[in-house]
Design a protein around this motif. Sequence first.
Motif, short mmCIF file in Angstrom:
data_model
loop_
_atom_site.label_atom_id
_atom_site.label_comp_id
_atom_site.label_asym_id
_atom_site.label_seq_id
_atom_site.Cartn_x
_atom_site.Cartn_y
_atom_site.Cartn_z
N ASN A 48 85.15 0.73 -4.51
CA ASN A 48 84.58 -0.30 -4.99
C ASN A 48 83.47 -0.27 -4.02
OD1 ASN A 48 84.83 -0.92 -7.60
ND2 ASN A 48 86.45 -2.37 -6.56
N THR A 49 84.02 0.06 -2.90
CA THR A 49 83.25 -0.08 -1.50
C THR A 49 82.31 1.22 -1.23
OG1 THR A 49 85.29 -1.06 -0.47
CG2 THR A 49 83.91 -0.02 1.24
N TYR A 50 82.14 2.16 -1.68
CA TYR A 50 81.77 3.24 -1.80
C TYR A 50 80.51 2.75 -2.93
CZ TYR A 50 79.19 7.54 -3.10
OH TYR A 50 78.47 8.46 -3.02
N TYR A 51 81.21 2.50 -3.89
CA TYR A 51 79.44 1.92 -4.96
C TYR A 51 78.81 1.44 -4.57
CZ TYR A 51 77.37 0.73 -8.97
OH TYR A 51 76.79 0.30 -10.56
N SER A 53 78.51 -0.58 -1.51
CA SER A 53 77.39 0.06 -0.32
C SER A 53 76.15 0.42 -0.91
CB SER A 53 78.49 0.43 0.39
OG SER A 53 79.30 1.15 0.19
N SER A 54 76.65 2.23 -1.73
CA SER A 54 75.40 2.68 -2.00
C SER A 54 74.80 1.99 -2.83
CB SER A 54 75.89 3.83 -2.96
OG SER A 54 76.47 4.15 -3.79
N GLN A 55 74.84 1.11 -3.14
CA GLN A 55 73.60 0.51 -4.34
C GLN A 55 73.25 -0.68 -4.00
OE1 GLN A 55 73.40 1.68 -7.47
NE2 GLN A 55 74.75 2.99 -6.91
N ARG A 56 73.84 -1.47 -3.20
CA ARG A 56 72.86 -2.38 -2.88
C ARG A 56 73.87 -3.12 -1.50
NH1 ARG A 56 76.67 -7.19 -5.21
NH2 ARG A 56 77.92 -6.56 -6.22
#
Length: 123
Positions: A48-51, A53-56
Amino acid sequence: MRLAIVLSLTAIAALCLILQYRRPKGTALHYLRGFLVGYLSLLVVVLNTYYISSQRGLTWDTAFIVHTTLGGIFILSWLVTIIFGLTMRVNARFRVYHRTGAHITTIFFCLSLLAATLVRFLR
């Protein structure tokens, strides 16, 4: 796709946690389920953190801070429960502490999941 993976891992962790109370204690499966509860939860956090932080980017609003705090307490109580469980193997007096740690871990696991659900609705 990511959401399905995260939800599946969370469901498996929750099932393992429930089975901890319903199955024999002190067995290899008890140790494995206990490990999986925390490991799968940490894996969900990383995904979740990777997704996010990389998206928004991470949005540190009140709901997210509450969820993060409850999740942090869950992880800490999980680690304490493991320590008391290992200590209990040497000294049975720690059984009460292990059991109390397990209950606290379960409470904060559930509160963290509830807060995660609220984050989605409050944003």
